[in-house]
Design a protein around this motif. Structure first.
Motif, PDB file in Angstrom:
ATOM      1  N   GLY A  17       0.798  -1.229   0.000  1.00  0.00           N
ATOM      2  CA  GLY A  17       0.000   0.000   0.000  1.00  0.00           C
ATOM      3  C   GLY A  17       0.822   1.265   0.000  1.00  0.00           C
ATOM      4  N   GLY A  18       2.058   1.204  -0.496  1.00  0.00           N
ATOM      5  CA  GLY A  18       2.939   2.367  -0.536  1.00  0.00           C
ATOM      6  C   GLY A  18       3.788   2.529   0.705  1.00  0.00           C
ATOM      7  N   ARG A  19       3.669   1.603   1.642  1.00  0.00           N
ATOM      8  CA  ARG A  19       4.466   1.657   2.875  1.00  0.00           C
ATOM      9  C   ARG A  19       5.943   1.406   2.589  1.00  0.00           C
ATOM     10  NH1 ARG A  19       4.250  -1.666   8.439  1.00  0.00           N
ATOM     11  NH2 ARG A  19       5.434  -3.113   7.212  1.00  0.00           N
ATOM     12  N   ILE A  20       6.227   0.677   1.512  1.00  0.00           N
ATOM     13  CA  ILE A  20       7.598   0.393   1.087  1.00  0.00           C
ATOM     14  C   ILE A  20       7.735   0.849  -0.360  1.00  0.00           C
ATOM     15  CG2 ILE A  20       9.326  -1.403   0.708  1.00  0.00           C
ATOM     16  CD1 ILE A  20       7.644  -3.111   2.748  1.00  0.00           C
ATOM     17  N   VAL A  21       8.743   1.662  -0.640  1.00  0.00           N
ATOM     18  CA  VAL A  21       8.967   2.161  -1.992  1.00  0.00           C
ATOM     19  C   VAL A  21      10.392   1.801  -2.413  1.00  0.00           C
ATOM     20  CG1 VAL A  21       9.001   4.184  -3.500  1.00  0.00           C
ATOM     21  CG2 VAL A  21       7.386   4.088  -1.598  1.00  0.00           C
ATOM     22  N   VAL A  22      10.514   1.078  -3.530  1.00  0.00           N
ATOM     23  CA  VAL A  22      11.811   0.686  -4.076  1.00  0.00           C
ATOM     24  C   VAL A  22      11.981   1.445  -5.397  1.00  0.00           C
ATOM     25  CG1 VAL A  22      13.237  -1.216  -4.913  1.00  0.00           C
ATOM     26  CG2 VAL A  22      11.626  -1.600  -3.037  1.00  0.00           C
ATOM     27  N   THR A  23      13.026   2.271  -5.478  1.00  0.00           N
ATOM     28  CA  THR A  23      13.265   3.096  -6.658  1.00  0.00           C
ATOM     29  C   THR A  23      14.578   2.693  -7.306  1.00  0.00           C
ATOM     30  OG1 THR A  23      12.137   4.941  -5.579  1.00  0.00           O
ATOM     31  CG2 THR A  23      13.480   5.471  -7.501  1.00  0.00           C
ATOM     32  N   LEU A  24      14.577   2.526  -8.622  1.00  0.00           N
ATOM     33  CA  LEU A  24      15.794   2.234  -9.366  1.00  0.00           C
ATOM     34  C   LEU A  24      16.509   3.553  -9.622  1.00  0.00           C
ATOM     35  CD1 LEU A  24      17.648   0.272 -10.882  1.00  0.00           C
ATOM     36  CD2 LEU A  24      16.169   0.559 -12.884  1.00  0.00           C
ATOM     37  N   LEU A  25      17.687   3.733  -9.013  1.00  0.00           N
ATOM     38  CA  LEU A  25      18.443   4.977  -9.140  1.00  0.00           C
ATOM     39  C   LEU A  25      19.350   4.988 -10.356  1.00  0.00           C
ATOM     40  CD1 LEU A  25      19.450   5.485  -5.402  1.00  0.00           C
ATOM     41  CD2 LEU A  25      17.516   6.500  -6.642  1.00  0.00           C
ATOM     42  N   GLU A  26      20.056   3.875 -10.570  1.00  0.00           N
ATOM     43  CA  GLU A  26      20.936   3.778 -11.743  1.00  0.00           C
ATOM     44  C   GLU A  26      21.200   2.328 -12.074  1.00  0.00           C
ATOM     45  OE1 GLU A  26      25.410   4.456 -10.625  1.00  0.00           O
ATOM     46  OE2 GLU A  26      24.215   5.952  -9.539  1.00  0.00           O
ATOM     47  N   LYS A  27      21.604   2.085 -13.282  1.00  0.00           N
ATOM     48  CA  LYS A  27      21.880   0.724 -13.761  1.00  0.00           C
ATOM     49  C   LYS A  27      23.128   0.778 -14.615  1.00  0.00           C
ATOM     50  CE  LYS A  27      20.633  -3.542 -15.268  1.00  0.00           C
ATOM     51  NZ  LYS A  27      21.946  -3.978 -15.652  1.00  0.00           N
ATOM     52  N   SER A  28      24.022  -0.166 -14.384  1.00  0.00           N
ATOM     53  CA  SER A  28      25.244  -0.251 -15.163  1.00  0.00           C
ATOM     54  C   SER A  28      25.645  -1.719 -15.262  1.00  0.00           C
ATOM     55  CB  SER A  28      26.360   0.554 -14.494  1.00  0.00           C
ATOM     56  OG  SER A  28      27.563   0.418 -15.222  1.00  0.00           O
ATOM     57  N   GLY A  29      25.569  -2.282 -16.459  1.00  0.00           N
ATOM     58  CA  GLY A  29      25.926  -3.684 -16.645  1.00  0.00           C
ATOM     59  C   GLY A  29      25.049  -4.593 -15.810  1.00  0.00           C
ATOM     60  N   GLN A  30      25.666  -5.433 -14.988  1.00  0.00           N
ATOM     61  CA  GLN A  30      24.945  -6.391 -14.161  1.00  0.00           C
ATOM     62  C   GLN A  30      24.538  -5.821 -12.800  1.00  0.00           C
ATOM     63  OE1 GLN A  30      24.093  -9.690 -14.937  1.00  0.00           O
ATOM     64  NE2 GLN A  30      24.620  -9.018 -17.003  1.00  0.00           N
ATOM     65  N   ARG A  31      24.835  -4.564 -12.532  1.00  0.00           N
ATOM     66  CA  ARG A  31      24.545  -3.967 -11.229  1.00  0.00           C
ATOM     67  C   ARG A  31      23.478  -2.894 -11.347  1.00  0.00           C
ATOM     68  NH1 ARG A  31      27.838  -5.127  -6.866  1.00  0.00           N
ATOM     69  NH2 ARG A  31      29.615  -6.356  -7.473  1.00  0.00           N
ATOM     70  N   ALA A  32      22.692  -2.776 -10.285  1.00  0.00           N
ATOM     71  CA  ALA A  32      21.675  -1.735 -10.199  1.00  0.00           C
ATOM     72  C   ALA A  32      21.753  -1.102  -8.820  1.00  0.00           C
ATOM     73  CB  ALA A  32      20.288  -2.316 -10.418  1.00  0.00           C
ATOM     74  N   ARG A  33      21.589   0.198  -8.744  1.00  0.00           N
ATOM     75  CA  ARG A  33      21.544   0.893  -7.457  1.00  0.00           C
ATOM     76  C   ARG A  33      20.083   1.236  -7.192  1.00  0.00           C
ATOM     77  NH1 ARG A  33      25.675   5.017  -5.053  1.00  0.00           N
ATOM     78  NH2 ARG A  33      26.723   3.021  -5.177  1.00  0.00           N
ATOM     79  N   ILE A  34      19.600   0.795  -6.035  1.00  0.00           N
ATOM     80  CA  ILE A  34      18.214   1.044  -5.679  1.00  0.00           C
ATOM     81  C   ILE A  34      18.140   1.812  -4.366  1.00  0.00           C
ATOM     82  CG2 ILE A  34      17.316  -0.985  -6.886  1.00  0.00           C
ATOM     83  CD1 ILE A  34      17.077  -2.343  -4.117  1.00  0.00           C
ATOM     84  N   SER A  35      17.027   2.474  -4.174  1.00  0.00           N
ATOM     85  CA  SER A  35      16.719   3.136  -2.916  1.00  0.00           C
ATOM     86  C   SER A  35      15.503   2.425  -2.331  1.00  0.00           C
ATOM     87  CB  SER A  35      16.389   4.607  -3.175  1.00  0.00           C
ATOM     88  OG  SER A  35      15.800   5.196  -2.045  1.00  0.00           O
ATOM     89  N   VAL A  36      15.558   2.110  -1.042  1.00  0.00           N
ATOM     90  CA  VAL A  36      14.432   1.476  -0.367  1.00  0.00           C
ATOM     91  C   VAL A  36      13.970   2.412   0.741  1.00  0.00           C
ATOM     92  CG1 VAL A  36      13.629  -0.509   0.945  1.00  0.00           C
ATOM     93  CG2 VAL A  36      15.343  -0.823  -0.849  1.00  0.00           C
ATOM     94  N   GLU A  37      12.732   2.865   0.645  1.00  0.00           N
ATOM     95  CA  GLU A  37      12.144   3.721   1.673  1.00  0.00           C
ATOM     96  C   GLU A  37      11.064   2.917   2.375  1.00  0.00           C
ATOM     97  OE1 GLU A  37      11.039   7.699   0.309  1.00  0.00           O
ATOM     98  OE2 GLU A  37      12.114   7.204  -1.537  1.00  0.00           O
ATOM     99  N   ALA A  38      11.128   2.887   3.702  1.00  0.00           N
ATOM    100  CA  ALA A  38      10.157   2.107   4.468  1.00  0.00           C
ATOM    101  C   ALA A  38      10.075   2.648   5.888  1.00  0.00           C
ATOM    102  CB  ALA A  38      10.569   0.638   4.499  1.00  0.00           C
ATOM    103  N   ASP A  39       8.955   2.343   6.545  1.00  0.00           N
ATOM    104  CA  ASP A  39       8.797   2.690   7.962  1.00  0.00           C
ATOM    105  C   ASP A  39       9.916   2.030   8.761  1.00  0.00           C
ATOM    106  OD1 ASP A  39       5.190   2.246   7.914  1.00  0.00           O
ATOM    107  OD2 ASP A  39       6.411   3.962   7.342  1.00  0.00           O
ATOM    108  N   ASP A  40      10.209   2.592   9.910  1.00  0.00           N
ATOM    109  CA  ASP A  40      11.213   1.996  10.796  1.00  0.00           C
ATOM    110  C   ASP A  40      10.809   0.600  11.254  1.00  0.00           C
ATOM    111  OD1 ASP A  40      12.860   4.187  10.617  1.00  0.00           O
ATOM    112  OD2 ASP A  40      12.068   5.134  12.431  1.00  0.00           O
ATOM    113  N   SER A  41       9.535   0.302  11.205  1.00  0.00           N
ATOM    114  CA  SER A  41       9.059  -1.010  11.638  1.00  0.00           C
ATOM    115  C   SER A  41       9.379  -2.116  10.620  1.00  0.00           C
ATOM    116  CB  SER A  41       7.555  -0.980  11.884  1.00  0.00           C
ATOM    117  OG  SER A  41       6.856  -0.687  10.686  1.00  0.00           O
ATOM    118  N   VAL A  42       9.756  -1.735   9.421  1.00  0.00           N
ATOM    119  CA  VAL A  42      10.080  -2.706   8.372  1.00  0.00           C
ATOM    120  C   VAL A  42      11.555  -3.058   8.474  1.00  0.00           C
ATOM    121  CG1 VAL A  42      10.191  -3.104   5.882  1.00  0.00           C
ATOM    122  CG2 VAL A  42       8.297  -1.793   6.844  1.00  0.00           C
TER     123      VAL A  42
END
Length: 68
Positions: A17-42
């Motif tokens: 329900g939007g409590r956890i948000v995973v964003t793809l920040l960048e991608k290069s070859g076989q690697r991806a940098r992601i951001s994970v935003e979540a409540d402290d309870s997660v």
């Protein structure tokens, strides 16, 4: 349940329900940098490679994500 999603840089996947948000920040070859935003309870577990480098805990996660 299992799901595979293709994301473009800047796109986000919202979970629980939007409590956890995973964003793809960048991608290069076989690697991806992601951001994970979540409540402290997660609880978020880092990959074993990050834990082996001593990047455990919130500060380590921030360092890994490049936010410090």
């Amino acid at each position: 349940m299992s799901m595979k999603v293709d994301l473009r840089v800047g796109e986000a996947l919202r979970l629980d329900g939007g409590r956890i948000v995973v964003t793809l920040l960048e991608k290069s070859g076989q690697r991806a940098r992601i951001s994970v935003e979540a409540d402290d309870s997660v609880k978020i577990q880092l990959p074993r490679s990050a834990r082996a480098c001593g990047l455990e805990g919130a500060r380590g996660a921030e360092m890994l994500a490049g936010t410090i």
